[in-house]
Scaffold this motif. Structure first.
Motif, PDB file in Angstrom:
ATOM      1  N   GLY A   1     -97.584 -17.132  41.580  1.00 54.74           N
ATOM      2  CA  GLY A   1     -98.090 -18.069  40.836  1.00 54.74           C
ATOM      3  C   GLY A   1     -99.117 -19.163  41.738  1.00 54.74           C
ATOM      4  O   GLY A   1     -99.720 -18.744  42.526  1.00 54.74           O
ATOM      5  N   ASP A   2     -98.597 -20.413  41.448  1.00 57.84           N
ATOM      6  CA  ASP A   2     -99.307 -21.509  42.150  1.00 57.84           C
ATOM      7  C   ASP A   2     -98.494 -22.007  43.218  1.00 57.84           C
ATOM      8  O   ASP A   2     -98.765 -23.029  44.002  1.00 57.84           O
ATOM      9  CB  ASP A   2     -99.790 -22.516  41.182  1.00 57.84           C
ATOM     10  N   MET A   3     -97.465 -21.271  43.494  1.00 54.29           N
ATOM     11  CA  MET A   3     -96.568 -21.680  44.587  1.00 54.29           C
ATOM     12  C   MET A   3     -97.161 -21.340  46.020  1.00 54.29           C
ATOM     13  O   MET A   3     -97.527 -20.255  46.160  1.00 54.29           O
ATOM     14  CB  MET A   3     -95.225 -20.949  44.614  1.00 54.29           C
ATOM     15  N   ALA A   4     -97.005 -22.013  46.863  1.00 58.08           N
ATOM     16  CA  ALA A   4     -97.464 -21.756  48.151  1.00 58.08           C
ATOM     17  C   ALA A   4     -96.352 -21.672  49.640  1.00 58.08           C
ATOM     18  O   ALA A   4     -96.626 -21.785  50.520  1.00 58.08           O
ATOM     19  CB  ALA A   4     -98.564 -22.928  48.653  1.00 58.08           C
ATOM     20  N   ALA A   5     -95.078 -21.945  49.087  1.00 53.59           N
ATOM     21  CA  ALA A   5     -94.202 -21.898  49.877  1.00 53.59           C
ATOM     22  C   ALA A   5     -92.881 -20.925  49.306  1.00 53.59           C
ATOM     23  O   ALA A   5     -92.412 -21.063  48.260  1.00 53.59           O
ATOM     24  CB  ALA A   5     -93.632 -23.380  50.199  1.00 53.59           C
ATOM     25  N   VAL A   6     -92.241 -20.460  50.394  1.00 53.53           N
ATOM     26  CA  VAL A   6     -90.930 -19.378  49.961  1.00 53.53           C
ATOM     27  C   VAL A   6     -90.156 -19.584  50.738  1.00 53.53           C
ATOM     28  O   VAL A   6     -90.078 -19.793  52.005  1.00 53.53           O
ATOM     29  CB  VAL A   6     -91.479 -17.947  49.799  1.00 53.53           C
ATOM     30  N   ALA A   7     -88.759 -19.072  50.479  1.00 52.41           N
ATOM     31  CA  ALA A   7     -87.726 -19.249  51.375  1.00 52.41           C
ATOM     32  C   ALA A   7     -86.312 -18.345  50.772  1.00 52.41           C
ATOM     33  O   ALA A   7     -86.212 -18.448  49.553  1.00 52.41           O
ATOM     34  CB  ALA A   7     -87.117 -20.632  51.589  1.00 52.41           C
ATOM     35  N   SER A   8     -85.442 -18.140  51.370  1.00 49.03           N
ATOM     36  CA  SER A   8     -84.422 -17.247  51.239  1.00 49.03           C
ATOM     37  C   SER A   8     -83.134 -18.123  52.051  1.00 49.03           C
ATOM     38  O   SER A   8     -83.107 -18.445  53.082  1.00 49.03           O
ATOM     39  CB  SER A   8     -84.409 -16.146  51.608  1.00 49.03           C
ATOM     40  N   ILE A   9     -82.260 -17.881  51.184  1.00 52.17           N
ATOM     41  CA  ILE A   9     -80.780 -18.631  51.791  1.00 52.17           C
ATOM     42  C   ILE A   9     -79.643 -17.459  51.598  1.00 52.17           C
ATOM     43  O   ILE A   9     -79.589 -17.003  50.502  1.00 52.17           O
ATOM     44  CB  ILE A   9     -80.689 -19.985  51.079  1.00 52.17           C
ATOM     45  N   VAL A  10     -78.899 -17.371  52.723  1.00 52.29           N
ATOM     46  CA  VAL A  10     -77.751 -16.456  52.708  1.00 52.29           C
ATOM     47  C   VAL A  10     -76.446 -17.262  52.971  1.00 52.29           C
ATOM     48  O   VAL A  10     -76.552 -17.901  54.152  1.00 52.29           O
ATOM     49  CB  VAL A  10     -77.998 -15.325  53.401  1.00 52.29           C
ATOM     50  N   LEU A  11     -75.707 -17.286  52.065  1.00 47.66           N
ATOM     51  CA  LEU A  11     -74.435 -18.354  52.300  1.00 47.66           C
ATOM     52  C   LEU A  11     -73.109 -17.380  52.396  1.00 47.66           C
ATOM     53  O   LEU A  11     -72.759 -16.695  51.292  1.00 47.66           O
ATOM     54  CB  LEU A  11     -74.210 -19.343  51.489  1.00 47.66           C
ATOM     55  N   ILE A  12     -72.625 -16.816  53.480  1.00 50.89           N
ATOM     56  CA  ILE A  12     -71.501 -16.030  53.851  1.00 50.89           C
ATOM     57  C   ILE A  12     -70.220 -16.923  53.705  1.00 50.89           C
ATOM     58  O   ILE A  12     -70.167 -17.813  54.683  1.00 50.89           O
ATOM     59  CB  ILE A  12     -71.565 -15.207  54.775  1.00 50.89           C
ATOM     60  N   ALA A  13     -69.193 -16.837  52.703  1.00 48.09           N
ATOM     61  CA  ALA A  13     -67.955 -17.665  52.758  1.00 48.09           C
ATOM     62  C   ALA A  13     -66.849 -17.281  51.947  1.00 48.09           C
ATOM     63  O   ALA A  13     -67.203 -16.431  51.014  1.00 48.09           O
ATOM     64  CB  ALA A  13     -68.424 -19.079  52.453  1.00 48.09           C
ATOM     65  N   PRO A  14     -65.742 -17.460  52.190  1.00 51.65           N
ATOM     66  CA  PRO A  14     -64.835 -17.093  51.230  1.00 51.65           C
ATOM     67  C   PRO A  14     -64.901 -17.877  50.088  1.00 51.65           C
ATOM     68  O   PRO A  14     -65.722 -19.040  50.040  1.00 51.65           O
ATOM     69  CB  PRO A  14     -63.352 -17.716  52.025  1.00 51.65           C
ATOM     70  N   PRO A  15     -64.319 -17.295  48.880  1.00 46.53           N
ATOM     71  CA  PRO A  15     -64.551 -17.889  47.510  1.00 46.53           C
ATOM     72  C   PRO A  15     -64.216 -19.553  47.491  1.00 46.53           C
ATOM     73  O   PRO A  15     -64.930 -20.033  46.834  1.00 46.53           O
ATOM     74  CB  PRO A  15     -63.817 -17.080  46.651  1.00 46.53           C
ATOM     75  N   ASP A  16     -63.212 -19.775  48.193  1.00 47.89           N
ATOM     76  CA  ASP A  16     -62.734 -21.174  48.336  1.00 47.89           C
ATOM     77  C   ASP A  16     -63.845 -22.148  48.911  1.00 47.89           C
ATOM     78  O   ASP A  16     -63.430 -23.500  48.894  1.00 47.89           O
ATOM     79  CB  ASP A  16     -61.402 -21.565  48.563  1.00 47.89           C
ATOM     80  N   ARG A  17     -64.710 -21.562  49.736  1.00 53.36           N
ATOM     81  CA  ARG A  17     -65.672 -22.606  50.399  1.00 53.36           C
ATOM     82  C   ARG A  17     -67.033 -22.486  50.156  1.00 53.36           C
ATOM     83  O   ARG A  17     -67.928 -22.907  50.782  1.00 53.36           O
ATOM     84  CB  ARG A  17     -65.392 -22.130  51.904  1.00 53.36           C
ATOM     85  N   LEU A  18     -67.191 -21.866  48.874  1.00 57.34           N
ATOM     86  CA  LEU A  18     -68.565 -21.878  48.175  1.00 57.34           C
ATOM     87  C   LEU A  18     -68.740 -23.048  47.257  1.00 57.34           C
ATOM     88  O   LEU A  18     -67.983 -23.243  46.550  1.00 57.34           O
ATOM     89  CB  LEU A  18     -68.630 -20.269  47.568  1.00 57.34           C
ATOM     90  N   PRO A  19     -70.047 -23.274  47.051  1.00 60.93           N
ATOM     91  CA  PRO A  19     -70.301 -24.299  46.056  1.00 60.93           C
ATOM     92  C   PRO A  19     -70.374 -23.555  44.665  1.00 60.93           C
ATOM     93  O   PRO A  19     -70.742 -22.359  44.613  1.00 60.93           O
ATOM     94  CB  PRO A  19     -71.479 -24.658  46.541  1.00 60.93           C
ATOM     95  N   ASP A  20     -70.319 -24.299  43.575  1.00 63.34           N
ATOM     96  CA  ASP A  20     -70.776 -23.548  42.256  1.00 63.34           C
ATOM     97  C   ASP A  20     -72.335 -23.459  42.094  1.00 63.34           C
ATOM     98  O   ASP A  20     -73.201 -24.037  42.642  1.00 63.34           O
ATOM     99  CB  ASP A  20     -70.398 -24.933  41.002  1.00 63.34           C
ATOM    100  N   VAL A  21     -72.399 -21.997  41.670  1.00 65.90           N
ATOM    101  CA  VAL A  21     -73.780 -21.365  41.732  1.00 65.90           C
ATOM    102  C   VAL A  21     -74.757 -22.526  40.800  1.00 65.90           C
ATOM    103  O   VAL A  21     -75.852 -22.701  41.592  1.00 65.90           O
ATOM    104  CB  VAL A  21     -73.745 -20.011  40.994  1.00 65.90           C
ATOM    105  N   GLY A  22     -74.465 -22.773  39.826  1.00 61.46           N
ATOM    106  CA  GLY A  22     -75.139 -23.779  38.994  1.00 61.46           C
ATOM    107  C   GLY A  22     -75.562 -25.066  39.695  1.00 61.46           C
ATOM    108  O   GLY A  22     -76.795 -25.561  39.747  1.00 61.46           O
TER     109      GLY A  22
END
Length: 282
Positions: free
Chosen positions: A200-221
């Motif tokens: 589309g009209d976007m000019a910047a892109v990124a990916s994030i990988v967060l590897i962690a146990p379930p109790d150290r992860l943020p809520d997805v939403g």
């Protein structure tokens, strides 16, 4: 005295350089046990910026050159020992110059020990016309460790002449210490695809990988919502094999993307370390 050609000269075959950083936990804080940094890499002293987590070491990895040039082959090796907390970031975005049919390669090898926290959060690369960049990352992460890994790019044509970059590609392999593959992610896009509206009209892109146990992860939403408040368009989902979370981010420009990546780091840091982290000034 004979003059040597600049790194951007057609006579230069590119640079081959490595940087090795090893962080250990000792005496209640994380410290660099070993560092070997070759040109164009440069690091200053470490910073302890977080009152609530004084053991967290933040290090700025700088470039002593004008960016990445054709033929560059750079490798970064980071080892974070058991229970250490280490954050590696950049002082600014890195410019990627014309690839001249040989391109540039940035490799990363990351090891995160038991109970450790490691964040590798580079500012977005800036792809100039003709830029051809490949990122290749392999990370080994202990079962109870946390790895936050972010990379991305923004497009920039200084003359605004509609000249595209050549190509951007990324490969990430995340493994457990026994060699079991948790995640394998590959992606690539050509400059002419973006120019023709692939994002589309976007000019910047990124990916994030967060590897962690379930109790150290943020809520997805919450993860996505906070990134979106920076002006980005993001989507997060569980990583394969119950490894953590993955996120894709689109943004209209590099500055907006950088703010979104910073927000993502703070959300992930809060979930993993149980404290709000200080702003990393640049």
């Amino acid at each position: 005295m004979r003059s040597l050609p600049l790194s951007s000269s057609a006579f230069d075959a590119g640079r081959h350089a490595e940087a090795h950083l090893a962080a250990d936990f000792a005496g209640g804080c994380t410290m660099l046990r070993r560092q070997h940094v070759g040109y164009p890499f440069h690091v200053t002293r470490g910073f302890y910026l977080d009152v609530a987590r004084p053991e967290l070491l933040t290090l700025y990895l700088q470039s002593a050159s004008g960016g990445l040039y054709a033929g560059d082959r750079l490798k970064l090796d980071v080892a974070v020992a058991a229970n250490a907390a280490f954050h590696l970031t950049t002082q600014a975005s890195t410019v990627v110059h014309h690839g001249r049919e040989s391109g540039a390669l940035q490799q990363q090898a990351i090891t995160v020990g038991p109970g450790a926290f490691c964040a590798i959060a580079s500012d977005p690369y800036v792809l100039f016309p003709g830029a051809d960049l490949c990122l290749d990352t392999i990370a080994t992460v202990a079962d109870d460790a946390v790895l936050f890994l972010a990379d991305g790019f923004a497009v920039h044509d200084p003359k605004q002449a509609g000249r595209p970059f050549a190509s951007f590609s990324s490969r990430q392999r995340i493994l457990r210490p026994d060699g079991r593959i948790l995640l394998l992610d590959r992606g690539s896009i050509r400059g002419d695809e973006m120019r023709n509206g692939a994002l589309g009209d976007m000019a910047a892109v990124a990916s994030i990988v967060l590897i962690a146990p379930p109790d150290r992860l943020p809520d997805v939403g919450t993860f996505s919502r906070i990134v979106d408040t920076c002006g980005c368009l993001s989507g997060a989902s569980p990583a394969p094999n119950g490894a953590g979370l993955v996120m894709r981010i689109l943004a209209p420009d590099g500055g907006t993307l950088a703010r979104g990546l910073e927000a993502a780091f703070h959300v992930a840091g809060r979930a993993a370390l149980g404290a709000d982290l200080a702003r990393r000034r640049k």
